[in-house]
Motif scaffolding. Structure first.
Motif, PDB file in Angstrom:
ATOM      1  N   MET A   1      -3.683  -1.209  -9.618  1.00 21.85           N
ATOM      2  CA  MET A   1      -4.822  -1.193  -8.713  1.00 21.85           C
ATOM      3  C   MET A   1      -5.620   0.086  -8.973  1.00 21.85           C
ATOM      4  SD  MET A   1      -4.763  -1.136  -4.561  1.00 21.85           S
ATOM      5  CE  MET A   1      -3.504  -2.397  -4.551  1.00 21.85           C
ATOM      6  N   ARG A   2      -6.911  -0.021  -9.229  1.00 23.05           N
ATOM      7  CA  ARG A   2      -7.723   1.143  -9.564  1.00 23.05           C
ATOM      8  C   ARG A   2      -8.764   1.424  -8.491  1.00 23.05           C
ATOM      9  NH1 ARG A   2      -5.368   4.413 -12.218  1.00 23.05           N
ATOM     10  NH2 ARG A   2      -7.325   5.363 -12.835  1.00 23.05           N
ATOM     11  N   PHE A   3      -8.396   1.241  -7.254  1.00 23.46           N
ATOM     12  CA  PHE A   3      -9.270   1.479  -6.115  1.00 23.46           C
ATOM     13  C   PHE A   3      -9.683   2.944  -6.077  1.00 23.46           C
ATOM     14  CE2 PHE A   3      -9.430   1.980  -1.324  1.00 23.46           C
ATOM     15  CZ  PHE A   3     -10.696   1.437  -1.230  1.00 23.46           C
ATOM     16  N   ALA A   4     -10.997   3.187  -5.952  1.00 23.60           N
ATOM     17  CA  ALA A   4     -11.563   4.539  -5.841  1.00 23.60           C
ATOM     18  C   ALA A   4     -11.323   5.384  -7.079  1.00 23.60           C
ATOM     19  CB  ALA A   4     -11.020   5.265  -4.602  1.00 23.60           C
ATOM     20  N   ALA A   5     -11.301   4.751  -8.240  1.00 22.84           N
ATOM     21  CA  ALA A   5     -11.002   5.485  -9.472  1.00 22.84           C
ATOM     22  C   ALA A   5     -12.072   6.513  -9.797  1.00 22.84           C
ATOM     23  CB  ALA A   5     -10.851   4.508 -10.633  1.00 22.84           C
ATOM     24  N   PRO A 180     -19.507  -7.406   4.528  1.00 15.85           N
ATOM     25  CA  PRO A 180     -19.148  -7.431   3.107  1.00 15.85           C
ATOM     26  C   PRO A 180     -19.914  -6.413   2.267  1.00 15.85           C
ATOM     27  CG  PRO A 180     -20.530  -9.304   3.661  1.00 15.85           C
ATOM     28  CD  PRO A 180     -20.162  -8.649   4.960  1.00 15.85           C
ATOM     29  N   ASP A 181     -21.029  -5.907   2.792  1.00 13.71           N
ATOM     30  CA  ASP A 181     -21.835  -4.942   2.047  1.00 13.71           C
ATOM     31  C   ASP A 181     -21.371  -3.503   2.258  1.00 13.71           C
ATOM     32  OD1 ASP A 181     -22.618  -5.202   4.728  1.00 13.71           O
ATOM     33  OD2 ASP A 181     -24.577  -4.311   4.318  1.00 13.71           O
ATOM     34  N   HIS A 182     -20.425  -3.260   3.183  1.00 19.50           N
ATOM     35  CA  HIS A 182     -19.962  -1.899   3.423  1.00 19.50           C
ATOM     36  C   HIS A 182     -19.110  -1.400   2.261  1.00 19.50           C
ATOM     37  CE1 HIS A 182     -20.618  -1.680   8.080  1.00 19.50           C
ATOM     38  NE2 HIS A 182     -21.703  -2.038   7.415  1.00 19.50           N
ATOM     39  N   ASP A 183     -19.091  -0.082   2.109  1.00 20.01           N
ATOM     40  CA  ASP A 183     -18.477   0.534   0.933  1.00 20.01           C
ATOM     41  C   ASP A 183     -17.020   0.139   0.765  1.00 20.01           C
ATOM     42  OD1 ASP A 183     -18.683   2.735  -1.223  1.00 20.01           O
ATOM     43  OD2 ASP A 183     -16.938   3.336  -0.053  1.00 20.01           O
ATOM     44  N   LEU A 184     -16.234   0.204   1.835  1.00 23.30           N
ATOM     45  CA  LEU A 184     -14.820  -0.154   1.758  1.00 23.30           C
ATOM     46  C   LEU A 184     -14.640  -1.562   1.214  1.00 23.30           C
ATOM     47  CD1 LEU A 184     -11.765   0.053   2.448  1.00 23.30           C
ATOM     48  CD2 LEU A 184     -12.370  -0.681   4.772  1.00 23.30           C
ATOM     49  N   CYS A 185     -15.414  -2.489   1.748  1.00 23.65           N
ATOM     50  CA  CYS A 185     -15.265  -3.893   1.368  1.00 23.65           C
ATOM     51  C   CYS A 185     -15.755  -4.148  -0.056  1.00 23.65           C
ATOM     52  CB  CYS A 185     -16.011  -4.769   2.373  1.00 23.65           C
ATOM     53  SG  CYS A 185     -15.542  -4.397   4.080  1.00 23.65           S
ATOM     54  N   GLN A 186     -16.831  -3.466  -0.438  1.00 27.97           N
ATOM     55  CA  GLN A 186     -17.322  -3.576  -1.810  1.00 27.97           C
ATOM     56  C   GLN A 186     -16.294  -3.032  -2.796  1.00 27.97           C
ATOM     57  OE1 GLN A 186     -20.534  -4.577  -3.255  1.00 27.97           O
ATOM     58  NE2 GLN A 186     -20.606  -5.752  -1.348  1.00 27.97           N
ATOM     59  N   ALA A 187     -15.668  -1.901  -2.437  1.00 26.68           N
ATOM     60  CA  ALA A 187     -14.666  -1.299  -3.318  1.00 26.68           C
ATOM     61  C   ALA A 187     -13.459  -2.212  -3.480  1.00 26.68           C
ATOM     62  CB  ALA A 187     -14.244   0.060  -2.777  1.00 26.68           C
ATOM     63  N   GLN A 189     -13.414  -5.478  -3.109  1.00 21.78           N
ATOM     64  CA  GLN A 189     -13.816  -6.644  -3.890  1.00 21.78           C
ATOM     65  C   GLN A 189     -13.902  -6.308  -5.368  1.00 21.78           C
ATOM     66  OE1 GLN A 189     -17.733  -8.143  -2.974  1.00 21.78           O
ATOM     67  NE2 GLN A 189     -17.289 -10.167  -3.766  1.00 21.78           N
ATOM     68  N   HIS A 190     -14.483  -5.145  -5.677  1.00 22.74           N
ATOM     69  CA  HIS A 190     -14.621  -4.738  -7.079  1.00 22.74           C
ATOM     70  C   HIS A 190     -13.267  -4.544  -7.739  1.00 22.74           C
ATOM     71  CE1 HIS A 190     -15.426  -1.891 -10.428  1.00 22.74           C
ATOM     72  NE2 HIS A 190     -16.497  -2.652 -10.590  1.00 22.74           N
ATOM     73  N   ALA A 191     -12.302  -4.065  -6.955  1.00 26.51           N
ATOM     74  CA  ALA A 191     -10.959  -3.822  -7.495  1.00 26.51           C
ATOM     75  C   ALA A 191     -10.100  -5.079  -7.496  1.00 26.51           C
ATOM     76  CB  ALA A 191     -10.271  -2.727  -6.688  1.00 26.51           C
ATOM     77  N   GLY A 192     -10.633  -6.180  -6.965  1.00 29.09           N
ATOM     78  CA  GLY A 192      -9.865  -7.416  -6.899  1.00 29.09           C
ATOM     79  C   GLY A 192      -8.736  -7.364  -5.895  1.00 29.09           C
ATOM     80  N   VAL A 193      -8.911  -6.572  -4.825  1.00 30.87           N
ATOM     81  CA  VAL A 193      -7.872  -6.396  -3.823  1.00 30.87           C
ATOM     82  C   VAL A 193      -8.216  -7.257  -2.607  1.00 30.87           C
ATOM     83  CG1 VAL A 193      -6.701  -4.770  -2.302  1.00 30.87           C
ATOM     84  CG2 VAL A 193      -7.384  -4.068  -4.599  1.00 30.87           C
ATOM     85  N   ASP A 194      -7.278  -8.065  -2.178  1.00 33.93           N
ATOM     86  CA  ASP A 194      -7.445  -8.880  -0.988  1.00 33.93           C
ATOM     87  C   ASP A 194      -7.228  -8.012   0.249  1.00 33.93           C
ATOM     88  OD1 ASP A 194      -7.395 -10.696   1.085  1.00 33.93           O
ATOM     89  OD2 ASP A 194      -5.621 -11.793   0.374  1.00 33.93           O
ATOM     90  N   PRO A 195      -8.246  -7.851   1.113  1.00 36.71           N
ATOM     91  CA  PRO A 195      -8.054  -7.012   2.314  1.00 36.71           C
ATOM     92  C   PRO A 195      -6.913  -7.497   3.190  1.00 36.71           C
ATOM     93  CG  PRO A 195     -10.371  -7.558   2.010  1.00 36.71           C
ATOM     94  CD  PRO A 195      -9.604  -8.403   1.025  1.00 36.71           C
ATOM     95  N   GLY A 196      -6.556  -8.768   3.087  1.00 36.05           N
ATOM     96  CA  GLY A 196      -5.489  -9.305   3.918  1.00 36.05           C
ATOM     97  C   GLY A 196      -4.125  -8.746   3.595  1.00 36.05           C
ATOM     98  N   VAL A 197      -3.945  -8.184   2.389  1.00 34.40           N
ATOM     99  CA  VAL A 197      -2.617  -7.673   2.024  1.00 34.40           C
ATOM    100  C   VAL A 197      -2.253  -6.457   2.865  1.00 34.40           C
ATOM    101  CG1 VAL A 197      -2.877  -8.504  -0.338  1.00 34.40           C
ATOM    102  CG2 VAL A 197      -3.452  -6.135   0.186  1.00 34.40           C
ATOM    103  N   SER A 198      -3.255  -5.771   3.418  1.00 38.40           N
ATOM    104  CA  SER A 198      -2.980  -4.581   4.218  1.00 38.40           C
ATOM    105  C   SER A 198      -2.314  -4.932   5.537  1.00 38.40           C
ATOM    106  CB  SER A 198      -4.276  -3.813   4.482  1.00 38.40           C
ATOM    107  OG  SER A 198      -5.188  -4.622   5.211  1.00 38.40           O
ATOM    108  N   ALA A 199      -2.328  -6.225   5.910  1.00 33.02           N
ATOM    109  CA  ALA A 199      -1.708  -6.620   7.177  1.00 33.02           C
ATOM    110  C   ALA A 199      -0.190  -6.745   7.068  1.00 33.02           C
ATOM    111  CB  ALA A 199      -2.300  -7.941   7.658  1.00 33.02           C
ATOM    112  N   ASN A 200       0.348  -6.684   5.855  1.00 38.91           N
ATOM    113  CA  ASN A 200       1.793  -6.815   5.649  1.00 38.91           C
ATOM    114  C   ASN A 200       2.476  -5.465   5.879  1.00 38.91           C
ATOM    115  OD1 ASN A 200       1.415  -9.542   4.872  1.00 38.91           O
ATOM    116  ND2 ASN A 200       0.911  -8.887   2.781  1.00 38.91           N
ATOM    117  N   VAL A 201       2.504  -5.057   7.119  1.00 38.00           N
ATOM    118  CA  VAL A 201       2.987  -3.725   7.482  1.00 38.00           C
ATOM    119  C   VAL A 201       4.447  -3.794   7.901  1.00 38.00           C
ATOM    120  CG1 VAL A 201       2.640  -1.770   9.027  1.00 38.00           C
ATOM    121  CG2 VAL A 201       0.676  -3.103   8.235  1.00 38.00           C
ATOM    122  N   PRO A 202       5.307  -2.902   7.385  1.00 34.43           N
ATOM    123  CA  PRO A 202       6.700  -2.865   7.851  1.00 34.43           C
ATOM    124  C   PRO A 202       6.778  -2.616   9.352  1.00 34.43           C
ATOM    125  CG  PRO A 202       6.407  -1.525   5.875  1.00 34.43           C
ATOM    126  CD  PRO A 202       5.035  -1.919   6.331  1.00 34.43           C
TER     127      PRO A 202
END
Length: 323
Positions: A1-5, A180-187, A189-202
């Motif tokens: 994952m290259r988010f915020a590279a 969808p136009d906000h920076d977090l969401c654009q980043a 999407q560009h990184a191919g990261v599904d925002p839903g994966v962040s909900a898998n919290v221990p």
């Protein structure tokens, strides 16, 4: 994952171009235990009796000056490093604090493998406090009852959790559907990261640390994930900073969402003309040419002058709240 590279590379170059030590401040870089994972890299700045050396490592290269010193632990932004706020750490050390900052494994310039696993960060901050109080060579100079925390962006989120906040990361996916136009969401999407994966919290994810007595939070990331219920247990004094022209974390979803939902009003600063990255130290001229997106401030905004004021306010806050 290259988010915020790109952000990560810029911060690395900035730090290579800027010294992390000062004449009256000691500095050392160490490694501390991180459970079953590789050790964490930590930078420590402290009042010293002699200039620090550039490559200090292991035991402090110069003697720690003073007793009963307050400890400030520091948490960097996404893709950063422990010295992302070295100027603030130096200002704190000059004022008689010990400042210790950790590289958040999985969310640094050279390792973005766990960017959305935000629960990893507060645990690492907790381990840093443990180390400073029980293993650091200069621990006898510390006052165990005077501990503060400083965090920027992802680090601001980290500090809020350490202070008792409990976020709901399942809010990220609907936030991005709505914006969808906000920076977090654009980043993402560009990184191919599904925002839903962040909900898998221990189940035991969010580690707070009752030893923290006051906190400075600048441009906190994911502020909209807390809500009033998530911040109800944050009872310590908070100094909260917002960049008025923060296009990466647009108002009112980040800083304002935190300010409005804290149970006790924070000391709140809105910096006119500032952007998100103006909370990072001024860049060198070379870096300004190569990475203007990170280094360039809005016309008329003096980042160097702002950092003099910012660091002075951070020092003043901790002096007042960690007595």
């Amino acid at each position: 994952m290259r988010f915020a590279a790109v952000t990560a590379l810029a911060i690395v170059l900035a730090l290579l171009a800027t010294p992390c030590f000062a004449a009256d401040v000691g500095f050392e870089e160490i490694r501390i235990a991180n459970g079953t994972e590789s050790p964490l890299t930590v930078g420590i700045w402290y009042p010293a009796d002699a200039p620090a050396t550039e490559h200090a490592s292991g035991d402090p290269a110069s003697k720690v000056v003073g007793n009963g010193l307050a400890l400030i632990v520091m948490s960097h932004g996404g893709g950063g490093a422990y010295d992302s706020h070295h100027d603030t750490a130096i200002a704190l050390a000059r004022a008689g604090f010990v400042a210790a900052a950790v590289n958040h494994a999985g969310d640094t310039f050279d390792d973005q493998s766990h960017v959305l696993e935000l629960w990893r960060r507060p645990i690492q901050l907790h381990r840093l406090i443990d180390y400073m109080l029980t293993e650091w060579a200069g621990r006898e100079h510390l006052d165990r009852a005077r501990i503060g925390a400083f965090g920027f962006s992802n680090g601001g989120f980290t500090v809020l959790v350490a202070a008792g906040g409990v976020p709901n990361l399942s809010e990220i996916a609907p936030y991005c559907r709505a914006h969808p136009d906000h920076d977090l969401c654009q980043a993402l999407q560009h990184a191919g990261v599904d925002p839903g994966v962040s909900a898998n919290v221990p189940g035991d994810a969010w580690v707070s640390d009752s030893r923290i007595e006051a906190a400075v939070v600048a441009a906190p990331a994911f502020g909209f994930t807390f809500g009033r219920a998530g911040l109800k247990n944050v009872r310590i004094p908070i100094q909260l900073w917002r960049a008025a022209d923060d296009r990466h974390q647009p108002d009112p979803f980040y800083d304002e969402a935190v300010r409005a939902n804290l149970p006790q009003p924070p000391e709140f600063h809105v910096v006119a003309g500032a952007g998100h990255y103006d909370f990072l130290p001024p860049c060198s001229a070379r870096l300004m040419r190569t990475m203007p997106a990170i280094c360039a401030s809005a016309p008329g905004f003096d980042r160097a002058a702002f950092h003099e004021r910012f660091n002075a306010e951070v020092v003043r806050f901790f002096q007042a709240k960690l007595r």
